[in-house]
Design a protein around this motif. Structure first.
Motif, PDB file in Angstrom:
ATOM      1  N   MET A  49      90.225  36.888  48.377  1.00 43.26           N
ATOM      2  CA  MET A  49      90.771  35.984  49.386  1.00 43.26           C
ATOM      3  C   MET A  49      89.774  35.794  50.532  1.00 43.26           C
ATOM      4  SD  MET A  49      94.237  36.247  51.711  1.00 43.26           S
ATOM      5  CE  MET A  49      93.624  37.601  52.695  1.00 43.26           C
ATOM      6  N   ARG A  50      89.175  36.866  50.987  1.00 41.41           N
ATOM      7  CA  ARG A  50      88.224  36.757  52.090  1.00 41.41           C
ATOM      8  C   ARG A  50      87.030  35.889  51.725  1.00 41.41           C
ATOM      9  NH1 ARG A  50      88.175  42.666  55.108  1.00 41.41           N
ATOM     10  NH2 ARG A  50      90.351  42.554  55.763  1.00 41.41           N
ATOM     11  N   TYR A  56      85.673  28.248  51.660  1.00 39.95           N
ATOM     12  CA  TYR A  56      86.508  27.072  51.885  1.00 39.95           C
ATOM     13  C   TYR A  56      86.341  26.536  53.309  1.00 39.95           C
ATOM     14  CZ  TYR A  56      90.493  23.924  51.457  1.00 39.95           C
ATOM     15  OH  TYR A  56      91.298  22.804  51.420  1.00 39.95           O
ATOM     16  N   LYS A  57      86.315  27.433  54.283  1.00 44.35           N
ATOM     17  CA  LYS A  57      86.108  26.988  55.667  1.00 44.35           C
ATOM     18  C   LYS A  57      84.737  26.342  55.833  1.00 44.35           C
ATOM     19  CE  LYS A  57      89.348  29.848  58.222  1.00 44.35           C
ATOM     20  NZ  LYS A  57      89.532  30.883  59.245  1.00 44.35           N
ATOM     21  N   ALA A 124      96.231  28.390  45.777  1.00 49.06           N
ATOM     22  CA  ALA A 124      97.024  27.519  46.655  1.00 49.06           C
ATOM     23  C   ALA A 124      97.399  28.247  47.946  1.00 49.06           C
ATOM     24  CB  ALA A 124      98.283  27.041  45.925  1.00 49.06           C
ATOM     25  N   GLU A 125      97.775  29.514  47.846  1.00 50.49           N
ATOM     26  CA  GLU A 125      98.097  30.304  49.040  1.00 50.49           C
ATOM     27  C   GLU A 125      96.869  30.469  49.925  1.00 50.49           C
ATOM     28  OE1 GLU A 125      99.574  33.960  47.401  1.00 50.49           O
ATOM     29  OE2 GLU A 125     101.491  33.063  46.806  1.00 50.49           O
ATOM     30  N   ASN A 126      95.722  30.719  49.307  1.00 44.96           N
ATOM     31  CA  ASN A 126      94.486  30.905  50.073  1.00 44.96           C
ATOM     32  C   ASN A 126      94.086  29.634  50.822  1.00 44.96           C
ATOM     33  OD1 ASN A 126      94.316  33.536  49.184  1.00 44.96           O
ATOM     34  ND2 ASN A 126      92.706  33.131  47.688  1.00 44.96           N
ATOM     35  N   ILE A 127      94.339  28.496  50.226  1.00 41.93           N
ATOM     36  CA  ILE A 127      94.045  27.216  50.902  1.00 41.93           C
ATOM     37  C   ILE A 127      94.869  27.131  52.185  1.00 41.93           C
ATOM     38  CG2 ILE A 127      94.334  24.710  50.754  1.00 41.93           C
ATOM     39  CD1 ILE A 127      93.661  24.990  47.738  1.00 41.93           C
ATOM     40  N   GLU A 128      96.139  27.470  52.096  1.00 45.59           N
ATOM     41  CA  GLU A 128      97.016  27.419  53.272  1.00 45.59           C
ATOM     42  C   GLU A 128      96.558  28.400  54.348  1.00 45.59           C
ATOM     43  OE1 GLU A 128      99.250  25.038  53.852  1.00 45.59           O
ATOM     44  OE2 GLU A 128      98.445  24.260  51.966  1.00 45.59           O
ATOM     45  N   VAL A 129      96.144  29.585  53.948  1.00 48.29           N
ATOM     46  CA  VAL A 129      95.665  30.593  54.905  1.00 48.29           C
ATOM     47  C   VAL A 129      94.388  30.092  55.591  1.00 48.29           C
ATOM     48  CG1 VAL A 129      94.697  32.918  55.128  1.00 48.29           C
ATOM     49  CG2 VAL A 129      96.726  32.548  53.706  1.00 48.29           C
ATOM     50  N   ALA A 130      93.527  29.430  54.831  1.00 46.52           N
ATOM     51  CA  ALA A 130      92.244  28.973  55.359  1.00 46.52           C
ATOM     52  C   ALA A 130      92.391  27.822  56.348  1.00 46.52           C
ATOM     53  CB  ALA A 130      91.318  28.565  54.210  1.00 46.52           C
ATOM     54  N   LYS A 131      93.440  27.037  56.221  1.00 51.34           N
ATOM     55  CA  LYS A 131      93.627  25.883  57.083  1.00 51.34           C
ATOM     56  C   LYS A 131      94.047  26.368  58.408  1.00 51.34           C
ATOM     57  CE  LYS A 131      94.767  22.531  53.555  1.00 51.34           C
ATOM     58  NZ  LYS A 131      95.767  21.646  52.995  1.00 51.34           N
TER      59      LYS A 131
END
Length: 131
Positions: A49-50, A56-57, A124-131
């Motif tokens: 995730m990290r 992603y960022k 999909a969860e990681n995308i939300e966390v990254a936003k």
């Protein structure tokens, strides 16, 4: 594994030992970079995730040309199948970790199976966390 088979005919015992030691060190260096993939699921998940969020960022900020979320799920499967699991098998073949080698290989294979089951949701969860 040829590296650990009988001593080569045109090779001194010292050269043979040095070759084997070099191979073991190369495997250890490779493993140190991806050690999280050969540990318990929550460790693998945390570091995956990290890394995803970091990449992603960077993409969102224009420092990457390709959206990593598009290939992350399948990329992890390939990474585990073609790099991590073979590396865990090589570590086991070296024998330097004893019975722990079985643990590393088992965790890598369990993480691969769990990623296959849950990876798309996790991306999909990681995308939300990254936003």
């Amino acid at each position: 594994d040829l590296a650990f088979s009988e001593q080569r005919k045109n090779c001194s015992a010292e050269e043979d030992t040095n070759r084997k030691a070099t191979i073991v060190l190369e495997h250890l260096i490779q493993a140190s970079d991806v050690a999280h993939t050969m540990q318990h699921w929550h460790i693998y998940r945390k570091w995956n995730m990290r890394l995803f969020i970091e990449v992603y960022k960077a993409y969102l900020l224009g420092r990457g040309e390709t959206d990593p979320s598009k290939g992350w799920y399948q990329g992890e499967i390939g990474f585990l199948d073609y790099y991590v699991i073979p590396l865990a098998k090589k570590l086991k073949g070296c024998g330097v970790f004893g019975v722990s080698s079985d643990e590393y290989l088992n965790y890598a294979m369990m993480n691969r199976a769990e990623w296959e089951r849950r990876g798309k949701t996790i991306v999909a969860e990681n995308i939300e966390v990254a936003k």
